[in-house]
Design a protein around this motif. Structure first.
Motif, PDB file in Angstrom:
ATOM      1  N   LYS A 104       0.843  -1.209   0.000  1.00 25.42           N
ATOM      2  CA  LYS A 104       0.000   0.000   0.000  1.00 25.42           C
ATOM      3  C   LYS A 104       0.870   1.249   0.000  1.00 25.42           C
ATOM      4  CE  LYS A 104      -4.078   1.988   0.898  1.00 25.42           C
ATOM      5  NZ  LYS A 104      -5.149   2.038  -0.049  1.00 25.42           N
ATOM      6  N   GLY A 105       1.914   1.247   0.836  1.00 21.11           N
ATOM      7  CA  GLY A 105       2.828   2.382   0.882  1.00 21.11           C
ATOM      8  C   GLY A 105       3.515   2.588  -0.454  1.00 21.11           C
ATOM      9  N   GLY A 106       3.972   1.503  -1.063  1.00 22.32           N
ATOM     10  CA  GLY A 106       4.626   1.607  -2.361  1.00 22.32           C
ATOM     11  C   GLY A 106       3.739   2.255  -3.398  1.00 22.32           C
ATOM     12  N   TYR A 107       2.479   1.964  -3.342  1.00 21.26           N
ATOM     13  CA  TYR A 107       1.512   2.548  -4.284  1.00 21.26           C
ATOM     14  C   TYR A 107       1.425   4.065  -4.093  1.00 21.26           C
ATOM     15  CZ  TYR A 107      -2.885   3.537  -6.634  1.00 21.26           C
ATOM     16  OH  TYR A 107      -3.847   4.074  -7.446  1.00 21.26           O
ATOM     17  N   VAL A 108       1.248   4.508  -2.857  1.00 18.71           N
ATOM     18  CA  VAL A 108       1.088   5.945  -2.625  1.00 18.71           C
ATOM     19  C   VAL A 108       2.397   6.700  -2.791  1.00 18.71           C
ATOM     20  CG1 VAL A 108      -0.956   5.695  -1.176  1.00 18.71           C
ATOM     21  CG2 VAL A 108       1.280   5.814  -0.109  1.00 18.71           C
ATOM     22  N   TYR A 109       3.543   6.056  -2.509  1.00 16.79           N
ATOM     23  CA  TYR A 109       4.825   6.741  -2.677  1.00 16.79           C
ATOM     24  C   TYR A 109       5.087   7.076  -4.136  1.00 16.79           C
ATOM     25  CZ  TYR A 109       5.618   5.165   2.117  1.00 16.79           C
ATOM     26  OH  TYR A 109       5.501   4.924   3.449  1.00 16.79           O
ATOM     27  N   GLY A 110       4.560   6.277  -5.045  1.00 13.94           N
ATOM     28  CA  GLY A 110       4.670   6.599  -6.459  1.00 13.94           C
ATOM     29  C   GLY A 110       3.994   7.933  -6.763  1.00 13.94           C
ATOM     30  N   GLN A 111       2.842   8.153  -6.164  1.00 15.83           N
ATOM     31  CA  GLN A 111       2.149   9.436  -6.343  1.00 15.83           C
ATOM     32  C   GLN A 111       2.940  10.564  -5.709  1.00 15.83           C
ATOM     33  OE1 GLN A 111      -0.678  10.248  -8.197  1.00 15.83           O
ATOM     34  NE2 GLN A 111       0.201  12.253  -7.777  1.00 15.83           N
ATOM     35  N   TYR A 112       3.517  10.309  -4.538  1.00 19.43           N
ATOM     36  CA  TYR A 112       4.310  11.342  -3.876  1.00 19.43           C
ATOM     37  C   TYR A 112       5.505  11.735  -4.748  1.00 19.43           C
ATOM     38  CZ  TYR A 112       1.848   9.945   0.447  1.00 19.43           C
ATOM     39  OH  TYR A 112       0.920   9.649   1.398  1.00 19.43           O
ATOM     40  N   ALA A 113       6.139  10.753  -5.375  1.00 17.51           N
ATOM     41  CA  ALA A 113       7.280  11.029  -6.260  1.00 17.51           C
ATOM     42  C   ALA A 113       6.833  11.885  -7.443  1.00 17.51           C
ATOM     43  CB  ALA A 113       7.914   9.727  -6.738  1.00 17.51           C
ATOM     44  N   ARG A 114       5.680  11.557  -8.014  1.00 16.72           N
ATOM     45  CA  ARG A 114       5.160  12.354  -9.129  1.00 16.72           C
ATOM     46  C   ARG A 114       4.845  13.784  -8.684  1.00 16.72           C
ATOM     47  NH1 ARG A 114       3.141   7.337 -10.053  1.00 16.72           N
ATOM     48  NH2 ARG A 114       1.103   7.740  -9.113  1.00 16.72           N
ATOM     49  N   PHE A 125      13.949  10.479  -3.231  1.00 21.70           N
ATOM     50  CA  PHE A 125      13.744   9.957  -1.882  1.00 21.70           C
ATOM     51  C   PHE A 125      12.487   9.081  -1.838  1.00 21.70           C
ATOM     52  CE2 PHE A 125      11.243  10.570   2.024  1.00 21.70           C
ATOM     53  CZ  PHE A 125      12.038   9.848   2.901  1.00 21.70           C
ATOM     54  N   PHE A 126      11.394   9.572  -2.419  1.00 20.68           N
ATOM     55  CA  PHE A 126      10.163   8.784  -2.430  1.00 20.68           C
ATOM     56  C   PHE A 126      10.331   7.500  -3.242  1.00 20.68           C
ATOM     57  CE2 PHE A 126       7.872  12.945  -1.568  1.00 20.68           C
ATOM     58  CZ  PHE A 126       7.572  12.615  -0.254  1.00 20.68           C
ATOM     59  N   ARG A 127      11.068   7.563  -4.350  1.00 20.21           N
ATOM     60  CA  ARG A 127      11.320   6.345  -5.137  1.00 20.21           C
ATOM     61  C   ARG A 127      12.152   5.342  -4.341  1.00 20.21           C
ATOM     62  NH1 ARG A 127      11.401  10.233  -9.404  1.00 20.21           N
ATOM     63  NH2 ARG A 127      13.650  10.518  -9.199  1.00 20.21           N
ATOM     64  N   GLN A 128      13.117   5.832  -3.564  1.00 24.11           N
ATOM     65  CA  GLN A 128      13.933   4.944  -2.723  1.00 24.11           C
ATOM     66  C   GLN A 128      13.061   4.272  -1.657  1.00 24.11           C
ATOM     67  OE1 GLN A 128      17.096   3.863  -2.879  1.00 24.11           O
ATOM     68  NE2 GLN A 128      16.670   2.612  -1.082  1.00 24.11           N
ATOM     69  N   VAL A 129      12.195   5.050  -1.024  1.00 17.23           N
ATOM     70  CA  VAL A 129      11.284   4.492  -0.014  1.00 17.23           C
ATOM     71  C   VAL A 129      10.392   3.433  -0.663  1.00 17.23           C
ATOM     72  CG1 VAL A 129       9.348   5.064   1.527  1.00 17.23           C
ATOM     73  CG2 VAL A 129      11.360   6.538   1.446  1.00 17.23           C
ATOM     74  N   MET A 130       9.947   3.710  -1.903  1.00 20.24           N
ATOM     75  CA  MET A 130       9.103   2.764  -2.633  1.00 20.24           C
ATOM     76  C   MET A 130       9.874   1.459  -2.891  1.00 20.24           C
ATOM     77  SD  MET A 130       6.827   3.493  -6.067  1.00 20.24           S
ATOM     78  CE  MET A 130       8.192   4.222  -6.910  1.00 20.24           C
ATOM     79  N   ARG A 131      11.142   1.563  -3.292  1.00 20.15           N
ATOM     80  CA  ARG A 131      11.951   0.354  -3.520  1.00 20.15           C
ATOM     81  C   ARG A 131      12.147  -0.434  -2.223  1.00 20.15           C
ATOM     82  NH1 ARG A 131      14.596   4.083  -6.954  1.00 20.15           N
ATOM     83  NH2 ARG A 131      16.166   4.557  -5.354  1.00 20.15           N
ATOM     84  N   GLU A 132      12.367   0.278  -1.132  1.00 17.81           N
ATOM     85  CA  GLU A 132      12.536  -0.389   0.163  1.00 17.81           C
ATOM     86  C   GLU A 132      11.265  -1.130   0.566  1.00 17.81           C
ATOM     87  OE1 GLU A 132      13.732   2.812   2.711  1.00 17.81           O
ATOM     88  OE2 GLU A 132      15.740   2.929   1.811  1.00 17.81           O
ATOM     89  N   ASP A 133      10.116  -0.501   0.372  1.00 20.92           N
ATOM     90  CA  ASP A 133       8.851  -1.169   0.695  1.00 20.92           C
ATOM     91  C   ASP A 133       8.613  -2.369  -0.219  1.00 20.92           C
ATOM     92  OD1 ASP A 133       7.996   0.080   2.958  1.00 20.92           O
ATOM     93  OD2 ASP A 133       6.446   1.278   2.006  1.00 20.92           O
ATOM     94  N   SER A 134       8.987  -2.246  -1.463  1.00 19.93           N
ATOM     95  CA  SER A 134       8.836  -3.362  -2.394  1.00 19.93           C
ATOM     96  C   SER A 134       9.681  -4.551  -1.940  1.00 19.93           C
ATOM     97  CB  SER A 134       9.233  -2.927  -3.800  1.00 19.93           C
ATOM     98  OG  SER A 134       9.128  -4.005  -4.693  1.00 19.93           O
ATOM     99  N   ALA A 135      10.907  -4.281  -1.545  1.00 16.79           N
ATOM    100  CA  ALA A 135      11.784  -5.350  -1.049  1.00 16.79           C
ATOM    101  C   ALA A 135      11.222  -5.952   0.235  1.00 16.79           C
ATOM    102  CB  ALA A 135      13.192  -4.807  -0.817  1.00 16.79           C
ATOM    103  N   ARG A 136      10.664  -5.118   1.088  1.00 15.42           N
ATOM    104  CA  ARG A 136      10.064  -5.582   2.350  1.00 15.42           C
ATOM    105  C   ARG A 136       8.874  -6.488   2.066  1.00 15.42           C
ATOM    106  NH1 ARG A 136       9.639  -0.874   4.220  1.00 15.42           N
ATOM    107  NH2 ARG A 136      11.688  -0.915   5.178  1.00 15.42           N
ATOM    108  N   ALA A 137       8.019  -6.098   1.132  1.00 14.05           N
ATOM    109  CA  ALA A 137       6.854  -6.914   0.773  1.00 14.05           C
ATOM    110  C   ALA A 137       7.300  -8.243   0.181  1.00 14.05           C
ATOM    111  CB  ALA A 137       5.970  -6.166  -0.211  1.00 14.05           C
TER     112      ALA A 137
END
Length: 75
Positions: free
Chosen positions: A24-34, A47-59
Motif C-alpha cells: 500500500k505504501g509503495g503505491y502511494v509513494y509513487g504518487q508522492y514522487a510524481r 527519496f520517495f522512489r527509494q522508499v518505494m523500492r525499500e517497501d517493495s523489497a520488504r513486501a
C-alpha cells in the motif's frame, strides 16, 4: 503454532500485515514522487522512489516468509 483471534498464527498475521502495508505504501509513494517531480523537487522525488523500492523489497521478503511457512511455491 498458536492461533490468534484470526484463526491464523500471530506470525502469519503479522507478515501479512507488513506485506499489505508495504504494498500500500509503495503505491502511494509513487504518487508522492510524481507530486515532487511536478513541483521540480527531483531530490525529494528520488527519496520517495527509494522508499518505494525499500517497501517493495520488504513486501517481497514477507511473501517469501509466508511461502516458506505455508510449504508452497511462490507465484
Amino acid at each position: 503454532m498458536a492461533a490468534g483471534e484470526t484463526g491464523f498464527s500471530d506470525v502469519v498475521y503479522d507478515l501479512v500485515s507488513v506485506e499489505y502495508h508495504a504494498l500500500k505504501g509503495g503505491y502511494v509513494y509513487g504518487q508522492y514522487a510524481r507530486d515532487a517531480e511536478d513541483e521540480g523537487h527531483e531530490e525529494i522525488a528520488e527519496f520517495f522512489r527509494q522508499v518505494m523500492r525499500e517497501d517493495s523489497a520488504r513486501a517481497e521478503k514477507c511473501h517469501r516468509f509466508l511461502v516458506q511457512l505455508s510449504g508452497t511455491r511462490a507465484e
